[in-house]
Write a protein that holds these residues in place. Structure first.
Motif, PDB file in Angstrom:
ATOM      1  N   LEU A 101     -11.426  67.378  87.134  1.00  0.00           N
ATOM      2  CA  LEU A 101     -11.389  68.752  86.635  1.00  0.00           C
ATOM      3  C   LEU A 101     -10.475  69.609  87.500  1.00  0.00           C
ATOM      4  O   LEU A 101      -9.679  70.409  86.975  1.00  0.00           O
ATOM      5  CB  LEU A 101     -12.804  69.333  86.614  1.00  0.00           C
ATOM      6  N   PHE A 102     -10.577  69.458  88.813  1.00  0.00           N
ATOM      7  CA  PHE A 102      -9.715  70.211  89.728  1.00  0.00           C
ATOM      8  C   PHE A 102      -8.249  69.920  89.418  1.00  0.00           C
ATOM      9  O   PHE A 102      -7.429  70.847  89.318  1.00  0.00           O
ATOM     10  CB  PHE A 102     -10.037  69.818  91.170  1.00  0.00           C
ATOM     11  N   GLU A 103      -7.903  68.647  89.261  1.00  0.00           N
ATOM     12  CA  GLU A 103      -6.516  68.255  89.013  1.00  0.00           C
ATOM     13  C   GLU A 103      -6.020  68.799  87.678  1.00  0.00           C
ATOM     14  O   GLU A 103      -4.887  69.273  87.559  1.00  0.00           O
ATOM     15  CB  GLU A 103      -6.404  66.731  89.033  1.00  0.00           C
ATOM     16  N   THR A 104      -6.895  68.749  86.660  1.00  0.00           N
ATOM     17  CA  THR A 104      -6.505  69.216  85.326  1.00  0.00           C
ATOM     18  C   THR A 104      -6.362  70.728  85.276  1.00  0.00           C
ATOM     19  O   THR A 104      -5.405  71.250  84.688  1.00  0.00           O
ATOM     20  CB  THR A 104      -7.539  68.753  84.283  1.00  0.00           C
ATOM     21  N   VAL A 105      -7.297  71.445  85.865  1.00  0.00           N
ATOM     22  CA  VAL A 105      -7.189  72.908  85.926  1.00  0.00           C
ATOM     23  C   VAL A 105      -5.940  73.301  86.703  1.00  0.00           C
ATOM     24  O   VAL A 105      -5.213  74.226  86.325  1.00  0.00           O
ATOM     25  CB  VAL A 105      -8.448  73.520  86.573  1.00  0.00           C
ATOM     26  N   SER A 106      -5.670  72.566  87.789  1.00  0.00           N
ATOM     27  CA  SER A 106      -4.456  72.824  88.571  1.00  0.00           C
ATOM     28  C   SER A 106      -3.213  72.630  87.715  1.00  0.00           C
ATOM     29  O   SER A 106      -2.219  73.345  87.870  1.00  0.00           O
ATOM     30  CB  SER A 106      -4.417  71.893  89.786  1.00  0.00           C
ATOM     31  N   GLY A 107      -3.284  71.666  86.781  1.00  0.00           N
ATOM     32  CA  GLY A 107      -2.158  71.431  85.887  1.00  0.00           C
ATOM     33  C   GLY A 107      -1.996  72.531  84.860  1.00  0.00           C
ATOM     34  O   GLY A 107      -0.928  73.134  84.731  1.00  0.00           O
ATOM     35  N   PHE A 108      -3.060  72.819  84.118  1.00  0.00           N
ATOM     36  CA  PHE A 108      -2.985  73.827  83.061  1.00  0.00           C
ATOM     37  C   PHE A 108      -2.672  75.222  83.596  1.00  0.00           C
ATOM     38  O   PHE A 108      -1.974  75.996  82.952  1.00  0.00           O
ATOM     39  CB  PHE A 108      -4.284  73.859  82.261  1.00  0.00           C
ATOM     40  N   THR A 109      -3.199  75.543  84.765  1.00  0.00           N
ATOM     41  CA  THR A 109      -2.947  76.874  85.339  1.00  0.00           C
ATOM     42  C   THR A 109      -1.621  76.921  86.093  1.00  0.00           C
ATOM     43  O   THR A 109      -1.285  77.943  86.684  1.00  0.00           O
ATOM     44  CB  THR A 109      -4.077  77.278  86.298  1.00  0.00           C
ATOM     45  N   THR A 110      -0.898  75.813  86.081  1.00  0.00           N
ATOM     46  CA  THR A 110       0.411  75.668  86.752  1.00  0.00           C
ATOM     47  C   THR A 110       0.297  75.946  88.251  1.00  0.00           C
ATOM     48  O   THR A 110       1.196  76.534  88.844  1.00  0.00           O
ATOM     49  CB  THR A 110       1.489  76.578  86.120  1.00  0.00           C
ATOM     50  N   THR A 111      -0.814  75.514  88.847  1.00  0.00           N
ATOM     51  CA  THR A 111      -1.003  75.713  90.281  1.00  0.00           C
ATOM     52  C   THR A 111      -0.306  74.622  91.081  1.00  0.00           C
ATOM     53  O   THR A 111       0.470  74.899  91.994  1.00  0.00           O
ATOM     54  CB  THR A 111      -2.505  75.748  90.626  1.00  0.00           C
ATOM     55  N   GLY A 112      -0.585  73.360  90.752  1.00  0.00           N
ATOM     56  CA  GLY A 112       0.064  72.264  91.459  1.00  0.00           C
ATOM     57  C   GLY A 112      -0.688  71.783  92.691  1.00  0.00           C
ATOM     58  O   GLY A 112      -0.212  70.895  93.391  1.00  0.00           O
TER      59      GLY A 112
END
Length: 482
Positions: A101-112
């Motif tokens: 979830l952390f990795e996916t949210v980081s992806g969708f929110t364009t955090t990286g």
């Protein structure tokens, strides 16, 4: 409260997600990645089945109020992340669902920000999905829906949705019809992405690398497919990324004005001028500060330009371990994390428009103190800024600081250094990715506990959605029927 319309929007998003997972499934299939094929295929089926719920509960009223717009956007982003994490979890590529979830949210929110410690061991199909979440989340998943699907009736329905998802103190339409504005935005977005892919291919970068790198750049996300980010690529390829990171940090209305050949409006745009001024100033200061660590001024300028462009646009790619740079350079990079990119871009941070607005409001307030009877207003680009916008900007900043302080306090339970904790929160809340110390460009977020990862996951979503939509999820009054 129009719950059925909110459900309809969520189901639309799930159908889009299922379709967007198909390229990842094909890449995994032709690459012989059995686990990734099973994980991606299962997610597509789950997403498609859940999306059928809207047919069982069709909305009677397709109007979307401002409150419903904020809540539906927040819920859509939460649901798309929960489902988008399943390919990593079901495939077994990432054993912990919290990490997925952390990795996916980081992806969708364009955090990286990443929990992966061995990126190159990941299946190609999942690496593609991981990078594509940047591209889809960069302009906004609901903005994409606005461009292709009529989602509500009434002249304000679509605006309420777009206002809740679009970055910046206010949302302006490029053309009278909001749906046409969304189409124009995505046309520019796609065009710039394709142009970068072509330029990367001309520089000798492999096709898969070019596509995933362009996704990370366009969404200003920064997920790389190499352990050393972009360090291993040529100066030409790094230079292309430097330029395109800066371009994707510009308000997209600027590109529309350029297409209309309204060059004077572009040259007089105060936010753009401040954005370029801060970026150029940051590059020059850091280049001279790090000069002793590099062979010549050209190399120092190259590294400074890349990192300033990457950090200020909240992309997060790296060509150097800036953890090893002097204190002045690291401090300046942290300050640029707060500033962020322009409003109306794919970048995060507080936004240059808000910084400019706060400066102008501060100067106006000083004038009022000196001359209490004088009438003074805030102006940007020759237009008066309404008091409501100024007040909302101050409210945003107050809430921003409160979330940041509380988040740093909560993750301090892990007992890492203050530099690690503070920059981890700053990097996630501003959708940047790398911080300093343990979460530097060569580090990861894997060592944080599950509860700290959930705090940082919330920060990433709150930062991407401009705070208020995520906060509304926890306000009982927002859910009451009216």
């Amino acid at each position: 409260m129009n719950y059925r319309m909110i459900l309809r929007l969520i189901c639309y998003i799930l159908r889009v997600e299922a379709v967007c997972l198909l390229p990842s499934l094909l890449i995994s299939f032709f690459s012989g990645e059995t686990g990734a094929v099973i994980g991606t295929a299962a997610t597509i089926v789950i997403s498609a089945l859940l999306s059928l719920t809207s047919f069982l509960l069709p909305p009677r009223d397709k109007q979307i109020s401002a409150r419903e717009g904020f809540l539906s956007v927040a819920l859509c982003w939460v649901v798309v992340s929960l489902i988008g994490a399943l390919p990593f979890y079901i495939s077994g590529a990432v054993p912990s669902y919290i990490d997925c979830l952390f990795e996916t949210v980081s992806g969708f929110t364009t955090t990286g920000a990443s929990i992966l410690t061995d990126i190159e061991a990941m299946p190609m199909g999942l690496l593609y999905w991981r990078s594509f979440t940047h591209w889809l989340g960069g302009m906004g998943v609901l903005v994409f829906l606005l461009a292709v699907i009529p989602m509500g009736k009434g002249k304000n329905s679509l605006l309420h949705v777009m206002r809740a998802e679009s970055p910046g103190p206010q949302v302006d339409k490029l053309v009278p019809k909001l749906q046409d504005s969304a189409k124009i935005l995505y046309a520019i977005y796609i065009g710039l992405t394709l142009l970068q892919i072509v330029l990367l291919l001309l520089g000798g970068m492999p096709l898969f690398d070019s596509v995933t790198t362009a996704f990370g750049t366009a969404g200003t996300g920064g997920f790389g497919i190499k352990a050393d980010s972009l360090m291993g690529y040529s100066h030409y390829l790094q230079g292309v990324c430097t330029v395109f990171m800066a371009l994707f940090g510009v308000n997209f209305s600027i590109f529309y004005l350029l297409l209309l050949r309204q060059f004077m409006k572009v040259l007089k745009n105060q936010e753009l001028l401040l954005y370029l001024g801060i970026m150029l100033g940051g590059i020059l200061i850091i280049a001279f500060d790090i000069l002793p660590q590099y062979v010549n001024i050209g190399e120092a300028l190259h590294q400074a330009a890349f990192q300033v462009s990457s950090i200020m646009t909240t992309t997060g790619f790296a060509t150097a371990d800036f953890n090893q740079w002097p204190a002045l350079s690291k401090t300046l990079l942290v300050l640029l994390m707060f500033v962020g990119a322009c409003a109306g871009s794919t970048g995060g941070g507080i936004k240059v428009a808000r910084v400019l607005l706060l400066m102008k409001a501060g100067r106006r307030n000083v004038k009022r103190m000196l001359r209490p009877r004088s009438v003074s207003q805030v102006h940007m680009d020759g237009q008066t800024v309404g008091e409501e916008v100024v007040q909302n900007t101050h409210s945003y900043l107050a809430l921003y600081m409160a979330i940041m302080v509380l988040s740093v306090f909560l993750i301090a339970l892990d007992e890492f250094s203050l530099e690690t904790n503070a920059t981890a929160v700053i990097a996630c809340l501003n959708n940047i990715g790398p911080g300093l110390d343990m979460v530097g460009p060569m580090g990861s977020f894997s060592a944080f506990s599950w509860h700290s990862k959930l705090v940082l996951t919330f920060d990433m979503l709150a930062g991407r959605l401009e705070l208020f939509p995520m906060i509304m999820l926890f306000v009982p009054l927002a859910w009451k029927r009216t």
